[in-house]
Motif scaffolding. Structure first.
Motif, PDB file in Angstrom:
ATOM      1  N   ARG A 130     -84.557  24.491 109.925  1.00 49.88           N
ATOM      2  CA  ARG A 130     -85.433  23.755 109.000  1.00 49.88           C
ATOM      3  C   ARG A 130     -86.859  24.280 109.081  1.00 49.88           C
ATOM      4  NH1 ARG A 130     -83.409  19.137 106.552  1.00 49.88           N
ATOM      5  NH2 ARG A 130     -81.398  18.543 107.385  1.00 49.88           N
ATOM      6  N   GLY A 131     -87.392  24.646 107.916  1.00 47.29           N
ATOM      7  CA  GLY A 131     -88.776  25.093 107.842  1.00 47.29           C
ATOM      8  C   GLY A 131     -89.004  26.543 108.216  1.00 47.29           C
ATOM      9  N   ARG A 132     -87.976  27.263 108.584  1.00 46.67           N
ATOM     10  CA  ARG A 132     -88.129  28.675 108.967  1.00 46.67           C
ATOM     11  C   ARG A 132     -87.436  29.566 107.946  1.00 46.67           C
ATOM     12  NH1 ARG A 132     -85.873  28.330 114.921  1.00 46.67           N
ATOM     13  NH2 ARG A 132     -86.814  26.375 115.490  1.00 46.67           N
ATOM     14  N   ARG A 133     -87.732  30.839 108.022  1.00 39.52           N
ATOM     15  CA  ARG A 133     -87.081  31.822 107.155  1.00 39.52           C
ATOM     16  C   ARG A 133     -85.913  32.430 107.891  1.00 39.52           C
ATOM     17  NH1 ARG A 133     -88.238  31.217 102.063  1.00 39.52           N
ATOM     18  NH2 ARG A 133     -90.436  30.982 101.690  1.00 39.52           N
ATOM     19  N   PRO A 134     -84.822  32.792 107.292  1.00 39.36           N
ATOM     20  CA  PRO A 134     -84.457  32.438 105.931  1.00 39.36           C
ATOM     21  C   PRO A 134     -84.132  30.961 105.827  1.00 39.36           C
ATOM     22  CG  PRO A 134     -82.615  33.537 106.960  1.00 39.36           C
ATOM     23  CD  PRO A 134     -83.763  33.562 107.944  1.00 39.36           C
ATOM     24  N   GLY A 135     -84.271  30.450 104.641  1.00 40.82           N
ATOM     25  CA  GLY A 135     -84.008  29.034 104.414  1.00 40.82           C
ATOM     26  C   GLY A 135     -82.525  28.717 104.518  1.00 40.82           C
ATOM     27  N   PRO A 136     -82.203  27.441 104.588  1.00 39.69           N
ATOM     28  CA  PRO A 136     -80.799  27.054 104.727  1.00 39.69           C
ATOM     29  C   PRO A 136     -79.943  27.512 103.556  1.00 39.69           C
ATOM     30  CG  PRO A 136     -82.242  25.116 104.694  1.00 39.69           C
ATOM     31  CD  PRO A 136     -83.102  26.316 104.602  1.00 39.69           C
ATOM     32  N   GLY A 137     -80.520  27.584 102.369  1.00 41.70           N
ATOM     33  CA  GLY A 137     -79.754  28.035 101.214  1.00 41.70           C
ATOM     34  C   GLY A 137     -79.247  29.450 101.386  1.00 41.70           C
ATOM     35  N   ALA A 138     -80.113  30.332 101.862  1.00 43.37           N
ATOM     36  CA  ALA A 138     -79.729  31.728 102.070  1.00 43.37           C
ATOM     37  C   ALA A 138     -78.641  31.846 103.126  1.00 43.37           C
ATOM     38  CB  ALA A 138     -80.947  32.556 102.470  1.00 43.37           C
TER      39      ALA A 138
ATOM     40  N   ILE B 254     -64.712  26.633 112.233  1.00 38.89           N
ATOM     41  CA  ILE B 254     -65.814  27.180 113.028  1.00 38.89           C
ATOM     42  C   ILE B 254     -66.985  27.566 112.122  1.00 38.89           C
ATOM     43  CG2 ILE B 254     -66.517  29.134 114.486  1.00 38.89           C
ATOM     44  CD1 ILE B 254     -63.645  28.985 115.697  1.00 38.89           C
ATOM     45  N   VAL B 255     -66.693  28.158 110.958  1.00 41.33           N
ATOM     46  CA  VAL B 255     -67.748  28.528 110.012  1.00 41.33           C
ATOM     47  C   VAL B 255     -68.461  27.277 109.496  1.00 41.33           C
ATOM     48  CG1 VAL B 255     -68.173  29.503 107.710  1.00 41.33           C
ATOM     49  CG2 VAL B 255     -66.774  30.740 109.351  1.00 41.33           C
ATOM     50  N   ALA B 256     -67.706  26.222 109.220  1.00 37.31           N
ATOM     51  CA  ALA B 256     -68.316  24.969 108.760  1.00 37.31           C
ATOM     52  C   ALA B 256     -69.240  24.390 109.832  1.00 37.31           C
ATOM     53  CB  ALA B 256     -67.234  23.963 108.381  1.00 37.31           C
ATOM     54  N   ALA B 257     -68.792  24.413 111.086  1.00 34.58           N
ATOM     55  CA  ALA B 257     -69.632  23.926 112.179  1.00 34.58           C
ATOM     56  C   ALA B 257     -70.873  24.803 112.333  1.00 34.58           C
ATOM     57  CB  ALA B 257     -68.838  23.900 113.483  1.00 34.58           C
ATOM     58  N   GLU B 258     -70.697  26.105 112.183  1.00 33.57           N
ATOM     59  CA  GLU B 258     -71.836  27.029 112.265  1.00 33.57           C
ATOM     60  C   GLU B 258     -72.843  26.730 111.161  1.00 33.57           C
ATOM     61  OE1 GLU B 258     -72.647  31.848 112.207  1.00 33.57           O
ATOM     62  OE2 GLU B 258     -70.713  31.084 111.533  1.00 33.57           O
ATOM     63  N   ALA B 259     -72.361  26.450 109.961  1.00 38.76           N
ATOM     64  CA  ALA B 259     -73.259  26.131 108.843  1.00 38.76           C
ATOM     65  C   ALA B 259     -74.084  24.894 109.149  1.00 38.76           C
ATOM     66  CB  ALA B 259     -72.446  25.934 107.567  1.00 38.76           C
ATOM     67  N   VAL B 260     -73.448  23.869 109.670  1.00 39.66           N
ATOM     68  CA  VAL B 260     -74.166  22.637 110.003  1.00 39.66           C
ATOM     69  C   VAL B 260     -75.220  22.914 111.067  1.00 39.66           C
ATOM     70  CG1 VAL B 260     -73.932  20.339 111.042  1.00 39.66           C
ATOM     71  CG2 VAL B 260     -72.299  21.098 109.306  1.00 39.66           C
ATOM     72  N   LEU B 261     -74.847  23.618 112.111  1.00 39.80           N
ATOM     73  CA  LEU B 261     -75.797  23.928 113.182  1.00 39.80           C
ATOM     74  C   LEU B 261     -76.959  24.780 112.690  1.00 39.80           C
ATOM     75  CD1 LEU B 261     -73.401  24.587 116.184  1.00 39.80           C
ATOM     76  CD2 LEU B 261     -74.989  22.688 115.895  1.00 39.80           C
TER      77      LEU B 261
END
Length: 89
Positions: A30-38, A17-24
């Motif tokens: 994309r392009g918003r704060r916080p960035g995907p890295g954070a 579920i966490v992996a799916a949440e990360a992908v979503l």
């Protein structure tokens, strides 16, 4: 029910579920704060804690527990560093 909890299967499902949440989250943010890295660093901290729980439930050697907890600690420090750096701007 007891076997489901002690086998670690419930942790495996939570990790999926966490992996799916990360992908979503990456796709939606994309392009918003916080960035995907954070977001991914934050999720990595929780995932490592779940891996630590999984190691204990599975009776894995202690070094797997230590590695998972070290990963959670490193991800947590990275998350704090990113937050403090962005707050200073």
């Amino acid at each position: 029910m007891q076997d489901l909890l002690t086998s670690g299967l419930v942790v495996d499902v939570a990790l999926l579920i966490v992996a799916a949440e990360a992908v979503l989250l990456v796709l939606m943010r994309r392009g918003r704060r916080p960035g995907p890295g954070a977001l991914l660093i934050n999720l990595a901290s929780g995932a490592c804690l779940m891996l630590a729980l999984r190691a204990v439930l599975a009776g894995a050697p202690g070094f797997w527990l230590a590695a998972a907890l070290a990963g959670a600690g490193l991800a947590h420090v990275a998350d704090l560093w990113l937050r403090l750096r962005s707050a200073a701007r």
